[in-house]
Write a protein that holds these residues in place. Structure first.
Motif, PDB file in Angstrom:
ATOM      1  N   TYR A 188      -5.397 -34.387   2.445  1.00 48.76           N
ATOM      2  CA  TYR A 188      -6.822 -34.416   2.765  1.00 48.76           C
ATOM      3  C   TYR A 188      -7.162 -35.425   3.864  1.00 48.76           C
ATOM      4  N   THR A 189      -6.227 -35.638   4.785  1.00 52.01           N
ATOM      5  CA  THR A 189      -6.478 -36.515   5.933  1.00 52.01           C
ATOM      6  C   THR A 189      -6.257 -35.717   7.219  1.00 52.01           C
ATOM      7  N   ASP A 190      -6.470 -36.364   8.348  1.00 52.34           N
ATOM      8  CA  ASP A 190      -6.144 -35.696   9.614  1.00 52.34           C
ATOM      9  C   ASP A 190      -4.940 -36.347  10.274  1.00 52.34           C
ATOM     10  N   ASP A 191      -4.079 -36.949   9.462  1.00 53.55           N
ATOM     11  CA  ASP A 191      -2.788 -37.462   9.912  1.00 53.55           C
ATOM     12  C   ASP A 191      -1.692 -36.602   9.296  1.00 53.55           C
ATOM     13  N   CYS A 192      -0.919 -35.936  10.128  1.00 55.13           N
ATOM     14  CA  CYS A 192       0.099 -35.001   9.640  1.00 55.13           C
ATOM     15  C   CYS A 192       1.454 -35.312  10.269  1.00 55.13           C
ATOM     16  N   ILE A 193       2.499 -35.282   9.453  1.00 50.55           N
ATOM     17  CA  ILE A 193       3.868 -35.423   9.933  1.00 50.55           C
ATOM     18  C   ILE A 193       4.733 -34.379   9.235  1.00 50.55           C
ATOM     19  N   CYS A 194       5.395 -33.543  10.017  1.00 53.84           N
ATOM     20  CA  CYS A 194       6.301 -32.535   9.470  1.00 53.84           C
ATOM     21  C   CYS A 194       7.698 -32.756  10.053  1.00 53.84           C
ATOM     22  N   THR A 195       8.698 -32.770   9.196  1.00 51.77           N
ATOM     23  CA  THR A 195      10.085 -32.864   9.638  1.00 51.77           C
ATOM     24  C   THR A 195      10.892 -31.749   8.995  1.00 51.77           C
ATOM     25  N   TRP A 196      11.856 -31.219   9.747  1.00 50.94           N
ATOM     26  CA  TRP A 196      12.703 -30.164   9.215  1.00 50.94           C
ATOM     27  C   TRP A 196      14.014 -30.143  10.001  1.00 50.94           C
ATOM     28  N   ASN A 197      14.968 -29.378   9.511  1.00 53.22           N
ATOM     29  CA  ASN A 197      16.289 -29.295  10.131  1.00 53.22           C
ATOM     30  C   ASN A 197      16.566 -27.859  10.569  1.00 53.22           C
ATOM     31  N   PRO A 198      16.289 -27.520  11.834  1.00 49.13           N
ATOM     32  CA  PRO A 198      16.558 -26.156  12.321  1.00 49.13           C
ATOM     33  C   PRO A 198      18.045 -25.800  12.182  1.00 49.13           C
ATOM     34  N   LYS A 199      18.302 -24.613  11.673  1.00 54.19           N
ATOM     35  CA  LYS A 199      19.682 -24.162  11.539  1.00 54.19           C
ATOM     36  C   LYS A 199      20.211 -23.600  12.852  1.00 54.19           C
ATOM     37  N   TRP A 200      19.289 -23.218  13.741  1.00 55.71           N
ATOM     38  CA  TRP A 200      19.694 -22.720  15.049  1.00 55.71           C
ATOM     39  C   TRP A 200      18.639 -23.141  16.071  1.00 55.71           C
ATOM     40  N   THR A 201      19.011 -23.078  17.341  1.00 49.35           N
ATOM     41  CA  THR A 201      18.080 -23.408  18.408  1.00 49.35           C
ATOM     42  C   THR A 201      17.127 -22.246  18.620  1.00 49.35           C
ATOM     43  N   GLY A 202      15.838 -22.521  18.598  1.00 53.18           N
ATOM     44  CA  GLY A 202      14.870 -21.445  18.761  1.00 53.18           C
ATOM     45  C   GLY A 202      13.446 -21.957  18.814  1.00 53.18           C
ATOM     46  N   ILE A 203      12.523 -21.003  18.934  1.00 54.58           N
ATOM     47  CA  ILE A 203      11.103 -21.308  19.023  1.00 54.58           C
ATOM     48  C   ILE A 203      10.512 -21.444  17.619  1.00 54.58           C
ATOM     49  N   PHE A 204       9.746 -22.497  17.430  1.00 55.46           N
ATOM     50  CA  PHE A 204       9.036 -22.700  16.174  1.00 55.46           C
ATOM     51  C   PHE A 204       7.533 -22.724  16.456  1.00 55.46           C
ATOM     52  N   ARG A 205       6.787 -22.135  15.551  1.00 53.03           N
ATOM     53  CA  ARG A 205       5.327 -22.083  15.686  1.00 53.03           C
ATOM     54  C   ARG A 205       4.703 -23.172  14.816  1.00 53.03           C
ATOM     55  N   ILE A 206       3.958 -24.056  15.461  1.00 54.72           N
ATOM     56  CA  ILE A 206       3.313 -25.169  14.761  1.00 54.72           C
ATOM     57  C   ILE A 206       1.805 -24.967  14.847  1.00 54.72           C
ATOM     58  N   VAL A 207       1.175 -24.842  13.710  1.00 60.79           N
ATOM     59  CA  VAL A 207      -0.259 -24.565  13.650  1.00 60.79           C
ATOM     60  C   VAL A 207      -0.996 -25.789  13.117  1.00 60.79           C
ATOM     61  N   ILE A 208      -1.978 -26.248  13.871  1.00 63.68           N
ATOM     62  CA  ILE A 208      -2.860 -27.330  13.429  1.00 63.68           C
ATOM     63  C   ILE A 208      -4.204 -26.702  13.091  1.00 63.68           C
ATOM     64  N   ARG A 209      -4.634 -26.849  11.848  1.00 60.28           N
ATOM     65  CA  ARG A 209      -5.881 -26.223  11.398  1.00 60.28           C
ATOM     66  C   ARG A 209      -6.917 -27.279  11.033  1.00 60.28           C
ATOM     67  N   ASN A 210      -8.128 -27.083  11.555  1.00 57.79           N
ATOM     68  CA  ASN A 210      -9.248 -27.982  11.273  1.00 57.79           C
ATOM     69  C   ASN A 210     -10.044 -27.423  10.098  1.00 57.79           C
ATOM     70  N   ARG A 211     -10.117 -28.183   9.020  1.00 55.39           N
ATOM     71  CA  ARG A 211     -10.824 -27.750   7.817  1.00 55.39           C
ATOM     72  C   ARG A 211     -12.283 -28.193   7.790  1.00 55.39           C
ATOM     73  N   GLY A 212     -12.745 -28.867   8.835  1.00 51.72           N
ATOM     74  CA  GLY A 212     -14.091 -29.422   8.831  1.00 51.72           C
ATOM     75  C   GLY A 212     -15.106 -28.599   9.596  1.00 51.72           C
ATOM     76  N   ASN A 213     -16.333 -29.105   9.608  1.00 48.16           N
ATOM     77  CA  ASN A 213     -17.461 -28.405  10.228  1.00 48.16           C
ATOM     78  C   ASN A 213     -17.826 -28.951  11.604  1.00 48.16           C
ATOM     79  N   VAL A 214     -17.030 -29.884  12.130  1.00 48.99           N
ATOM     80  CA  VAL A 214     -17.188 -30.345  13.509  1.00 48.99           C
ATOM     81  C   VAL A 214     -15.806 -30.345  14.144  1.00 48.99           C
ATOM     82  N   TYR A 215     -15.748 -30.397  15.459  1.00 46.19           N
ATOM     83  CA  TYR A 215     -14.447 -30.390  16.111  1.00 46.19           C
ATOM     84  C   TYR A 215     -13.730 -31.713  15.861  1.00 46.19           C
ATOM     85  N   ASN A 216     -12.421 -31.684  16.018  1.00 44.00           N
ATOM     86  CA  ASN A 216     -11.617 -32.887  15.837  1.00 44.00           C
ATOM     87  C   ASN A 216     -10.772 -33.101  17.094  1.00 44.00           C
TER      88      ASN A 216
END
Length: 223
Positions: A188-216
Motif C-alpha cells: 500500500y505504498t508507492d515504493d516498489c522493488i521487484c527482483t527475479w532470476n530470468p532463465k533466458w535472455t528476453g523481453i520482460f513487461r513491467i507494469v506500474i499501476r496507479n491506484r489513486g485518484n490523482v497522477y503520481n
C-alpha cells in the motif's frame, strides 16, 4: 544542535555504505536497500516536510552512487501532458544539483545546515561525473498504468524499482515475453522493488499501476 550535527555526519558517511552494498550486488548479492528507491524516498520526505537535511541525504546518495537520469526505452503509457488540473501535493527529485539548491533555500540562516550543504556541494564539484545506475522520471495518471518492455539477461539477477511522489499507491507487476506472471510488489505504498532470476535472455513487461485518484510522478530504474 548536537543531535543535528551527529545526524549530518551519519548522512555524509551513508553514501560509502551504499557503494559497498553495490559491490556486493556485483557478486550476485542484492543490496539491502536500492539507492534509487532510498534517494527518492528521502527526496519525497524532504519536500513534503520542508526538511533540508532529507534533501541533502538524497543528494548525497545520488552523488555517491553515480545515479543519472536517462529516458529508458520501451515505455508505453507516458503522460506528462494535461496533468496540471489535477490536485497535487507531492514532489520528488533525483537531481543532486536541484536538491542541494532547494535544501539551501529551506535552510535559511541555519549555519550548521548551510555548512553541511556546502560540504556536499564541494564534494560534488571535486568528484566529476561518476557512472552509476540509470533512472527514468515520468507520470502515471490516476487509475492508469505505464508499461515498460525491457531486455534482461538470462542467469543474472534482474531488478526493477520505482518510487512515487507519495500522493497515491503504486503497484508493480512483472511478466515474461509470453505474458507469464513473474513477480509483483503490490503493497500500500508507492515504493516498489521487484527482483527475479530470468532463465533466458528476453523481453520482460513491467507494469506500474496507479491506484489513486490523482497522477503520481515517479522515478523508475533497473539494473
Amino acid at each position: 544542535m548536537k543531535k543535528l550535527i551527529l545526524f549530518a555526519a551519519m548522512v555524509l558517511s551513508f553514501g560509502t555504505m551504499m557503494a559497498q552494498e553495490q559491490k556486493e550486488e556485483l557478486k550476485g548479492q542484492m543490496p539491502k536497500q536500492d539507492p534509487i528507491s532510498l534517494a527518492a524516498q528521502l527526496s519525497r520526505y524532504g519536500y513534503a516536510n520542508q526538511s533540508p537535511m532529507a534533501l541533502v541525504q538524497a543528494a548525497q546518495i545520488v552523488l555517491d552512487n553515480g545515479i543519472q537520469q536517462r529516458a529508458i526505452e520501451g515505455r508505453q503509457g507516458a503522460a506528462h501532458q494535461a496533468v496540471a488540473a489535477d490536485k497535487k501535493a507531492g514532489q520528488i527529485s533525483l537531481d543532486a544539483t536541484q536538491l542541494l539548491k532547494d535544501a539551501r533555500e529551506l535552510a535559511g540562516k541555519d549555519k550548521t545546515m548551510l555548512s553541511v550543504i556546502q560540504r556536499v556541494e564541494e564534494n560534488q564539484a571535486q568528484r566529476g561525473r561518476v557512472s552509476g545506475p540509470y533512472y527514468d522520471s515520468d507520470i502515471c495518471r490516476a487509475n492508469s498504468s505505464v508499461t515498460y518492455r525491457l531486455n534482461f539477461r538470462g542467469g543474472e539477477v534482474a531488478r526493477a524499482v520505482c518510487s512515487g511522489d507519495g500522493d497515491t499507491d503504486l503497484d508493480m507487476y512483472v511478466y515474461d515475453e509470453n505474458d507469464n506472471f513473474i513477480t509483483k510488489d503490490d503493497d500500500y505504498t508507492d515504493d516498489c522493488i521487484c527482483t527475479w532470476n530470468p532463465k533466458w535472455t528476453g523481453i520482460f513487461r513491467i507494469v506500474i499501476r496507479n491506484r489513486g485518484n490523482v497522477y503520481n510522478e515517479y522515478v523508475f530504474g533497473t539494473n
